[in-house]
Design a protein around this motif. Sequence first.
Motif, PDB file in Angstrom:
ATOM      1  N   PHE A 254      33.267 -35.889  -7.352  1.00 54.51           N
ATOM      2  CA  PHE A 254      34.147 -35.884  -8.521  1.00 54.51           C
ATOM      3  C   PHE A 254      33.355 -35.464  -9.752  1.00 54.51           C
ATOM      4  O   PHE A 254      32.382 -36.108 -10.121  1.00 54.51           O
ATOM      5  CB  PHE A 254      34.723 -37.285  -8.772  1.00 54.51           C
ATOM      6  CG  PHE A 254      35.766 -37.717  -7.792  1.00 54.51           C
ATOM      7  CD1 PHE A 254      36.869 -36.923  -7.540  1.00 54.51           C
ATOM      8  CD2 PHE A 254      35.658 -38.926  -7.129  1.00 54.51           C
ATOM      9  CE1 PHE A 254      37.845 -37.329  -6.630  1.00 54.51           C
ATOM     10  CE2 PHE A 254      36.617 -39.337  -6.219  1.00 54.51           C
ATOM     11  CZ  PHE A 254      37.710 -38.531  -5.974  1.00 54.51           C
ATOM     12  N   GLN A 255      33.776 -34.386 -10.371  1.00 56.82           N
ATOM     13  CA  GLN A 255      33.079 -33.964 -11.579  1.00 56.82           C
ATOM     14  C   GLN A 255      33.563 -34.751 -12.795  1.00 56.82           C
ATOM     15  O   GLN A 255      32.884 -34.828 -13.812  1.00 56.82           O
ATOM     16  CB  GLN A 255      33.292 -32.456 -11.816  1.00 56.82           C
ATOM     17  CG  GLN A 255      32.749 -31.576 -10.704  1.00 56.82           C
ATOM     18  CD  GLN A 255      31.269 -31.821 -10.423  1.00 56.82           C
ATOM     19  OE1 GLN A 255      30.462 -31.880 -11.329  1.00 56.82           O
ATOM     20  NE2 GLN A 255      30.915 -31.993  -9.151  1.00 56.82           N
ATOM     21  N   ASN A 256      34.760 -35.304 -12.650  1.00 57.39           N
ATOM     22  CA  ASN A 256      35.314 -36.106 -13.738  1.00 57.39           C
ATOM     23  C   ASN A 256      35.137 -37.587 -13.388  1.00 57.39           C
ATOM     24  O   ASN A 256      35.847 -38.129 -12.530  1.00 57.39           O
ATOM     25  CB  ASN A 256      36.801 -35.751 -13.912  1.00 57.39           C
ATOM     26  CG  ASN A 256      37.410 -36.458 -15.098  1.00 57.39           C
ATOM     27  OD1 ASN A 256      36.917 -37.489 -15.549  1.00 57.39           O
ATOM     28  ND2 ASN A 256      38.495 -35.893 -15.607  1.00 57.39           N
ATOM     29  N   ALA A 257      34.174 -38.226 -14.058  1.00 60.45           N
ATOM     30  CA  ALA A 257      33.859 -39.626 -13.742  1.00 60.45           C
ATOM     31  C   ALA A 257      35.039 -40.544 -14.064  1.00 60.45           C
ATOM     32  O   ALA A 257      35.252 -41.552 -13.376  1.00 60.45           O
ATOM     33  CB  ALA A 257      32.626 -40.064 -14.513  1.00 60.45           C
ATOM     34  N   ASP A 258      35.810 -40.193 -15.096  1.00 58.21           N
ATOM     35  CA  ASP A 258      36.966 -41.031 -15.460  1.00 58.21           C
ATOM     36  C   ASP A 258      38.003 -41.031 -14.339  1.00 58.21           C
ATOM     37  O   ASP A 258      38.596 -42.062 -14.022  1.00 58.21           O
ATOM     38  CB  ASP A 258      37.620 -40.520 -16.748  1.00 58.21           C
ATOM     39  CG  ASP A 258      36.680 -40.671 -17.934  1.00 58.21           C
ATOM     40  OD1 ASP A 258      35.702 -41.432 -17.813  1.00 58.21           O
ATOM     41  OD2 ASP A 258      36.915 -40.022 -18.972  1.00 58.21           O
ATOM     42  N   LEU A 259      38.196 -39.845 -13.742  1.00 56.82           N
ATOM     43  CA  LEU A 259      39.154 -39.738 -12.646  1.00 56.82           C
ATOM     44  C   LEU A 259      38.713 -40.614 -11.470  1.00 56.82           C
ATOM     45  O   LEU A 259      39.523 -41.319 -10.862  1.00 56.82           O
ATOM     46  CB  LEU A 259      39.284 -38.274 -12.200  1.00 56.82           C
ATOM     47  CG  LEU A 259      40.137 -38.027 -10.960  1.00 56.82           C
ATOM     48  CD1 LEU A 259      41.598 -38.378 -11.225  1.00 56.82           C
ATOM     49  CD2 LEU A 259      40.024 -36.571 -10.498  1.00 56.82           C
ATOM     50  N   ALA A 260      37.413 -40.567 -11.181  1.00 57.37           N
ATOM     51  CA  ALA A 260      36.877 -41.395 -10.085  1.00 57.37           C
ATOM     52  C   ALA A 260      37.135 -42.871 -10.369  1.00 57.37           C
ATOM     53  O   ALA A 260      37.526 -43.629  -9.472  1.00 57.37           O
ATOM     54  CB  ALA A 260      35.383 -41.131  -9.922  1.00 57.37           C
ATOM     55  N   MET A 261      36.919 -43.271 -11.626  1.00 55.49           N
ATOM     56  CA  MET A 261      37.119 -44.681 -11.976  1.00 55.49           C
ATOM     57  C   MET A 261      38.597 -45.072 -11.829  1.00 55.49           C
ATOM     58  O   MET A 261      38.911 -46.134 -11.278  1.00 55.49           O
ATOM     59  CB  MET A 261      36.655 -44.946 -13.407  1.00 55.49           C
ATOM     60  CG  MET A 261      36.795 -46.411 -13.813  1.00 55.49           C
ATOM     61  SD  MET A 261      36.238 -46.752 -15.480  1.00 55.49           S
ATOM     62  CE  MET A 261      37.536 -45.990 -16.448  1.00 55.49           C
ATOM     63  N   VAL A 262      39.475 -44.197 -12.305  1.00 55.51           N
ATOM     64  CA  VAL A 262      40.912 -44.497 -12.225  1.00 55.51           C
ATOM     65  C   VAL A 262      41.338 -44.626 -10.768  1.00 55.51           C
ATOM     66  O   VAL A 262      42.066 -45.554 -10.393  1.00 55.51           O
ATOM     67  CB  VAL A 262      41.736 -43.403 -12.955  1.00 55.51           C
ATOM     68  CG1 VAL A 262      43.214 -43.541 -12.641  1.00 55.51           C
ATOM     69  CG2 VAL A 262      41.504 -43.488 -14.454  1.00 55.51           C
ATOM     70  N   LEU A 263      40.855 -43.707  -9.923  1.00 52.59           N
ATOM     71  CA  LEU A 263      41.198 -43.780  -8.496  1.00 52.59           C
ATOM     72  C   LEU A 263      40.666 -45.064  -7.861  1.00 52.59           C
ATOM     73  O   LEU A 263      41.356 -45.713  -7.076  1.00 52.59           O
ATOM     74  CB  LEU A 263      40.643 -42.559  -7.760  1.00 52.59           C
ATOM     75  CG  LEU A 263      41.361 -41.240  -8.021  1.00 52.59           C
ATOM     76  CD1 LEU A 263      40.615 -40.090  -7.345  1.00 52.59           C
ATOM     77  CD2 LEU A 263      42.796 -41.290  -7.503  1.00 52.59           C
ATOM     78  N   ALA A 264      39.435 -45.410  -8.228  1.00 48.15           N
ATOM     79  CA  ALA A 264      38.836 -46.631  -7.658  1.00 48.15           C
ATOM     80  C   ALA A 264      39.609 -47.868  -8.111  1.00 48.15           C
ATOM     81  O   ALA A 264      39.878 -48.772  -7.302  1.00 48.15           O
ATOM     82  CB  ALA A 264      37.374 -46.733  -8.074  1.00 48.15           C
ATOM     83  N   LEU A 265      39.974 -47.906  -9.378  1.00 43.49           N
ATOM     84  CA  LEU A 265      40.724 -49.063  -9.882  1.00 43.49           C
ATOM     85  C   LEU A 265      42.125 -49.116  -9.269  1.00 43.49           C
ATOM     86  O   LEU A 265      42.646 -50.199  -8.987  1.00 43.49           O
ATOM     87  CB  LEU A 265      40.811 -49.021 -11.415  1.00 43.49           C
ATOM     88  CG  LEU A 265      39.480 -49.288 -12.140  1.00 43.49           C
ATOM     89  CD1 LEU A 265      39.640 -49.095 -13.643  1.00 43.49           C
ATOM     90  CD2 LEU A 265      38.973 -50.701 -11.850  1.00 43.49           C
ATOM     91  N   THR A 266      42.708 -47.940  -9.056  1.00 40.89           N
ATOM     92  CA  THR A 266      44.033 -47.909  -8.418  1.00 40.89           C
ATOM     93  C   THR A 266      43.951 -48.442  -6.988  1.00 40.89           C
ATOM     94  O   THR A 266      44.783 -49.248  -6.564  1.00 40.89           O
ATOM     95  CB  THR A 266      44.574 -46.457  -8.398  1.00 40.89           C
ATOM     96  OG1 THR A 266      44.566 -45.962  -9.732  1.00 40.89           O
ATOM     97  CG2 THR A 266      45.990 -46.395  -7.838  1.00 40.89           C
ATOM     98  N   LEU A 267      42.920 -47.976  -6.267  1.00 46.46           N
ATOM     99  CA  LEU A 267      42.735 -48.467  -4.898  1.00 46.46           C
ATOM    100  C   LEU A 267      42.519 -49.976  -4.895  1.00 46.46           C
ATOM    101  O   LEU A 267      43.070 -50.700  -4.057  1.00 46.46           O
ATOM    102  CB  LEU A 267      41.538 -47.753  -4.247  1.00 46.46           C
ATOM    103  CG  LEU A 267      41.198 -48.181  -2.823  1.00 46.46           C
ATOM    104  CD1 LEU A 267      42.329 -47.844  -1.863  1.00 46.46           C
ATOM    105  CD2 LEU A 267      39.906 -47.530  -2.352  1.00 46.46           C
ATOM    106  N   LEU A 268      41.733 -50.442  -5.856  1.00 42.92           N
ATOM    107  CA  LEU A 268      41.475 -51.879  -5.950  1.00 42.92           C
ATOM    108  C   LEU A 268      42.780 -52.639  -6.209  1.00 42.92           C
ATOM    109  O   LEU A 268      43.045 -53.671  -5.580  1.00 42.92           O
ATOM    110  CB  LEU A 268      40.461 -52.148  -7.078  1.00 42.92           C
ATOM    111  CG  LEU A 268      40.199 -53.615  -7.410  1.00 42.92           C
ATOM    112  CD1 LEU A 268      39.657 -54.370  -6.200  1.00 42.92           C
ATOM    113  CD2 LEU A 268      39.205 -53.733  -8.565  1.00 42.92           C
ATOM    114  N   LEU A 269      43.587 -52.116  -7.103  1.00 44.80           N
ATOM    115  CA  LEU A 269      44.853 -52.777  -7.444  1.00 44.80           C
ATOM    116  C   LEU A 269      45.769 -52.853  -6.211  1.00 44.80           C
ATOM    117  O   LEU A 269      46.360 -53.893  -5.926  1.00 44.80           O
ATOM    118  CB  LEU A 269      45.537 -52.016  -8.580  1.00 44.80           C
ATOM    119  CG  LEU A 269      46.795 -52.647  -9.157  1.00 44.80           C
ATOM    120  CD1 LEU A 269      46.476 -53.982  -9.811  1.00 44.80           C
ATOM    121  CD2 LEU A 269      47.439 -51.723 -10.188  1.00 44.80           C
TER     122      LEU A 269
END
Lengths: 291, 370
Positions: free
Chosen positions: A120-135
């Motif tokens: 992922f070149q966009n770190a924010d996108l990676a974080m959002v995906l990770a938080l979504t998966l966590l949720l």
Amino acid sequence: MIDFAVFSITIIAVWSVLAISLHLQFGLTGLVNFGQVLPFAVGAYGTAFAAAHGLPAWAGAGIGVTLAPLLGLLVILPASRLAQDYWALVTLGAGEIFRLTMLNVPVIAGGDEGTSVYRFQNADLAMVLALTLLLVTLLFARRVGASPLGRMLRVLREDEVLAATLGRNPFRLQRMVTAASWVMAAAAGVLYAHVTGYISPSSFTVLETFVIWTAVVLGGPSTITGVLLGTVIVQLTSVSTRFVAQWSGLPSDLVANLRLGAYGLVLILVFLYRPQGLIPERKLRYDADRL
Amino acid sequence: MRKSLLAACAVVLLSAGWGETGQAAEDAIPVGVIANLTGTDVQSSLDMVHGAQAAADKINASGGIKGDKIKVIVEDSEYRPAAGIEAATKLFDVNKVSAVLVFGGSSVTLPIAEMAQPAGKIVLNTSASSAKLGDYPGTLYSTLPLDDIVGAQLGDYVAKEGVHTAVFIVPNNTFGTGLMDKAAAAFTAHGGKVLKEIAYSEGQPDYRADLQAVQRLKPDAIIGAGYGDDTRTVFRAARELGINAPWYVAYPSIFAVEDPKWMEGRLMGLDNGGLDSPLAKTLSLQATKQYGAAPRPNYYYAYDAMTLLGLAIEKEGTTAADIKKGLPEAVKGYQGATGSIDWDARGQRINPPMDYFVFRNGALQPAPAP
């Protein structure tokens, strides 16, 4: 600094998913899985396989998330007639067999040299995906825990024979939990692969399993809040000690070793004084008339 | 609860970084060093850190680079890819370093290079040797030769020693198998015959099961590579099984001899050379005085890496783009602690000086080149 915070939150979210997966297996059902790194690795290697063979990233994710529960069912098959203590040995061995297979069969994903995957070149996108998966995993685990199925899983955890006398098939329930929790862990593995951009067998050793176990035992394996708290503490300890050496002026190697010592000390203290973890499971009381 | 946990996490990280960012601004030129301070091969890793610090101290003692001093920031990789990436992210983002020196196996160095490349940062490799490290031109530069160079020289060396049949024994990792492939190719090109290739899992308490095949095959020699504690255990298994063939190895300095009497004259090998220069001898004396023991070769590779980085910064500037431009210039005519350094177009070391050793009287002694 923001990028580092984003990266750390992403990693904490990924490990939290792994911890919730273990909570379902161990905290709720009593399955001692010492190979928790295996479904995580399967997810990551699905991605790596796709990258190594020119397949699109979504295909890699599909391979990992589909293969993990199937492999899980295969792994627990020999354990169906064994006491739950033996699950630890079976899963531990399965995790190592998978890692050694990836190490020795380079055609899958590069063998010992590993393989590069799309990062992922966009770190924010990676974080959002990770938080979504966590949720998603968190809501799922909460729902399971609060349902009649969750109550039966707790019965299974406490006494397998009792669960059977209530007309349930213990192994069927265990299969169900294994498949669901391994899907979660595999999804975390897919995400992890795309966050790091490189997958090799050395990323999936037994040590990683015990990092997850440390977090789960520390926080309290039977509660979701507990396993989340444990994961945050373990990961933040790792991150924050990186700053201690510079602030304190102590040698970096001393601080690094003190960090490992701190992990051990915390675990011993928890075992001695909070064997149920920092957030233990509360006794559930039900009004029989309302059930 | 979830939100409050994440918020708390962000607050801790941000507050931690606040002081660091301020500190980085005060320290004129921050340079990152990533080493396995815990985990495997810690002592070699510490030697690497000391070597990097020695070069930085020398630069700073002579007034720094255009008046600015180098600040070395050391991070632990735990010899785990995940921790290595975390360390690199912190160095790049919080400490604002343009370049990192890395000690660690290829499994740690490759992921760091993978993330440094799109970020436009520079990685100076001081210990990993997988040929795959050459896939990051403009990002990753090595002060030691990669396995394709050393492996080929090892194969040549063994063949020239008159060995006709050999068994390979290496750790099952990028370093071991990469080196074995290149050495086997060179050995067979000279007419040698490889009877078996054994790649063992690291960290085992006993290797007799792996070595029993050697007992049966009776090779002229064993060709190998390995790391400290593992090599000690492998040697013990060989001795107990009565395998008395000579060992030809790459990097004998990182081997641990289990029984010096049994090993007398039985262990030979080649190592990256150039360590007999006056500079290396001075550094060795200095390190021995400071740390109580002569440093391992990684000390010198790190010293050269930091010195080259300093020269590149002096020539072009402190940004990663400046360093990328300055490194090929800095290396021209450079005579370092590990001899003269020549890089190919990828920034990988070629034509390295090699030293040959044999184990005698309880220590590695210089041996003539074949």
